[in-house]
Design a protein around this motif. Sequence first.
Motif, mmCIF file in Angstrom:
data_model
loop_
_atom_site.group_PDB
_atom_site.id
_atom_site.type_symbol
_atom_site.label_atom_id
_atom_site.label_comp_id
_atom_site.label_asym_id
_atom_site.label_seq_id
_atom_site.Cartn_x
_atom_site.Cartn_y
_atom_site.Cartn_z
ATOM 1 N N PHE A 65 19.309 18.580 -3.926
ATOM 2 C CA PHE A 65 19.337 19.840 -3.196
ATOM 3 C C PHE A 65 19.190 19.580 -1.703
ATOM 4 C CE2 PHE A 65 15.006 19.038 -4.649
ATOM 5 C CZ PHE A 65 14.286 19.060 -3.465
ATOM 6 N N GLY A 66 19.456 20.612 -0.945
ATOM 7 C CA GLY A 66 19.302 20.528 0.506
ATOM 8 C C GLY A 66 19.131 21.908 1.088
ATOM 9 N N PRO A 67 18.800 21.969 2.390
ATOM 10 C CA PRO A 67 18.565 23.268 3.030
ATOM 11 C C PRO A 67 19.794 24.179 2.998
ATOM 12 C CG PRO A 67 17.873 21.469 4.471
ATOM 13 C CD PRO A 67 18.548 20.854 3.287
ATOM 14 N N GLY A 68 20.965 23.617 2.913
ATOM 15 C CA GLY A 68 22.192 24.414 2.932
ATOM 16 C C GLY A 68 22.626 24.947 1.582
ATOM 17 N N ASP A 69 21.851 24.714 0.551
ATOM 18 C CA ASP A 69 22.244 25.214 -0.770
ATOM 19 C C ASP A 69 22.274 26.738 -0.776
ATOM 20 O OD1 ASP A 69 22.332 22.608 -1.595
ATOM 21 O OD2 ASP A 69 20.625 22.729 -2.952
ATOM 22 N N ASP A 70 23.300 27.279 -1.399
ATOM 23 C CA ASP A 70 23.442 28.738 -1.453
ATOM 24 C C ASP A 70 23.093 29.268 -2.843
ATOM 25 O OD1 ASP A 70 25.581 27.850 -2.926
ATOM 26 O OD2 ASP A 70 27.117 28.776 -1.663
ATOM 27 N N ALA A 71 23.200 30.575 -2.990
ATOM 28 C CA ALA A 71 22.856 31.230 -4.261
ATOM 29 C C ALA A 71 23.760 30.749 -5.404
ATOM 30 C CB ALA A 71 22.948 32.745 -4.115
ATOM 31 N N LEU A 81 19.126 25.069 -17.180
ATOM 32 C CA LEU A 81 17.696 25.161 -17.476
ATOM 33 C C LEU A 81 17.434 26.249 -18.506
ATOM 34 C CD1 LEU A 81 16.480 25.065 -13.754
ATOM 35 C CD2 LEU A 81 16.952 23.132 -15.274
ATOM 36 N N THR A 82 16.240 26.209 -19.087
ATOM 37 C CA THR A 82 15.825 27.241 -20.026
ATOM 38 C C THR A 82 14.315 27.424 -19.965
ATOM 39 O OG1 THR A 82 16.075 28.043 -22.312
ATOM 40 C CG2 THR A 82 15.520 25.721 -22.041
ATOM 41 N N GLY A 83 13.842 28.531 -20.516
ATOM 42 C CA GLY A 83 12.407 28.771 -20.633
ATOM 43 C C GLY A 83 11.711 28.948 -19.298
ATOM 44 N N ALA A 84 10.463 28.496 -19.254
ATOM 45 C CA ALA A 84 9.625 28.655 -18.062
ATOM 46 C C ALA A 84 10.222 27.931 -16.856
ATOM 47 C CB ALA A 84 8.214 28.142 -18.341
ATOM 48 N N LEU A 85 10.854 26.784 -17.080
ATOM 49 C CA LEU A 85 11.455 26.051 -15.958
ATOM 50 C C LEU A 85 12.575 26.872 -15.326
ATOM 51 C CD1 LEU A 85 11.644 23.525 -14.191
ATOM 52 C CD2 LEU A 85 13.118 22.506 -15.937
ATOM 53 N N ALA A 86 13.393 27.513 -16.134
ATOM 54 C CA ALA A 86 14.484 28.339 -15.611
ATOM 55 C C ALA A 86 13.924 29.518 -14.815
ATOM 56 C CB ALA A 86 15.364 28.838 -16.750
ATOM 57 N N ALA A 87 12.893 30.160 -15.344
ATOM 58 C CA ALA A 87 12.285 31.300 -14.648
ATOM 59 C C ALA A 87 11.640 30.848 -13.343
ATOM 60 C CB ALA A 87 11.255 31.972 -15.545
ATOM 61 N N TYR A 89 12.400 28.173 -11.562
ATOM 62 C CA TYR A 89 13.456 27.778 -10.628
ATOM 63 C C TYR A 89 14.132 29.004 -10.014
ATOM 64 C CZ TYR A 89 17.502 25.528 -8.594
ATOM 65 O OH TYR A 89 18.459 25.097 -7.700
ATOM 66 N N ALA A 90 14.327 30.045 -10.819
ATOM 67 C CA ALA A 90 14.949 31.267 -10.297
ATOM 68 C C ALA A 90 14.114 31.860 -9.168
ATOM 69 C CB ALA A 90 15.134 32.285 -11.420
ATOM 70 N N GLY A 91 12.799 31.744 -9.264
ATOM 71 C CA GLY A 91 11.921 32.304 -8.243
ATOM 72 C C GLY A 91 11.652 31.385 -7.067
ATOM 73 N N ARG A 92 11.551 30.091 -7.318
ATOM 74 C CA ARG A 92 11.125 29.166 -6.253
ATOM 75 C C ARG A 92 12.186 28.171 -5.809
ATOM 76 N NH1 ARG A 92 5.537 26.491 -7.391
ATOM 77 N NH2 ARG A 92 7.050 24.911 -7.889
ATOM 78 N N GLY A 93 13.242 28.014 -6.558
ATOM 79 C CA GLY A 93 14.301 27.073 -6.193
ATOM 80 C C GLY A 93 13.795 25.635 -6.171
ATOM 81 N N PRO A 94 14.225 24.849 -5.187
ATOM 82 C CA PRO A 94 13.863 23.431 -5.122
ATOM 83 C C PRO A 94 12.360 23.151 -5.034
ATOM 84 C CG PRO A 94 15.683 23.880 -3.645
ATOM 85 C CD PRO A 94 15.193 25.208 -4.156
#
Length: 171
Positions: A65-71, A81-87, A89-94
């Motif tokens: 990943f990098g600062p320029g990653d987009d949505a 991803l799945t489960g708690a890791l997916a959730a 990651y959706a909230g916090r990203g890298p």
Amino acid sequence: MTGWWHRLLPADRRWVLLSGVLTVLVLAVAVAATVVAVRAGSDDDAERTAAGTAAAHAVTELMTFGPGDDAARRAQVRELLTGALAADYAGRGPDVVFSGAVESKVSMSARVLDVAVGRLDENRARVLVFVDQSVSVAGDPATDRLPVSRWATLQRSGGHWRLARLEPVSG
């Protein structure tokens, strides 16, 4: 001159014949069991390969990943991803991988060198992943490169192996 078969008593002939038939049956069962075992083993090997490949792909994408990653990039990673890791990651990203990565503008790249499937069930796998990781911070020309290993826990979801957890290997 008569052969050895004709010199046997009728009871002995029956015994020799029965022994031959039993030997052939035992060999047939052994061959059938071997074929079944080989086929079952190849199915297991295919599943191990699929789980290892999925782990390598998901870990590479999650840890790159990098600062320029987009949505769109985040959505692409989230699909692996799945489960708690997916959730999470959706909230916090890298920041899930490297605390403070977003705020510090950290760039990370990962290249999976090898995988070893430690445990494989029908819907769950645990894979040891060996990664060559490079990390740099915006404004700092130095790049830290280090080898890391992680336990990747995968779950089958929607017919695909997805990364459910990524943990450091502790000694």
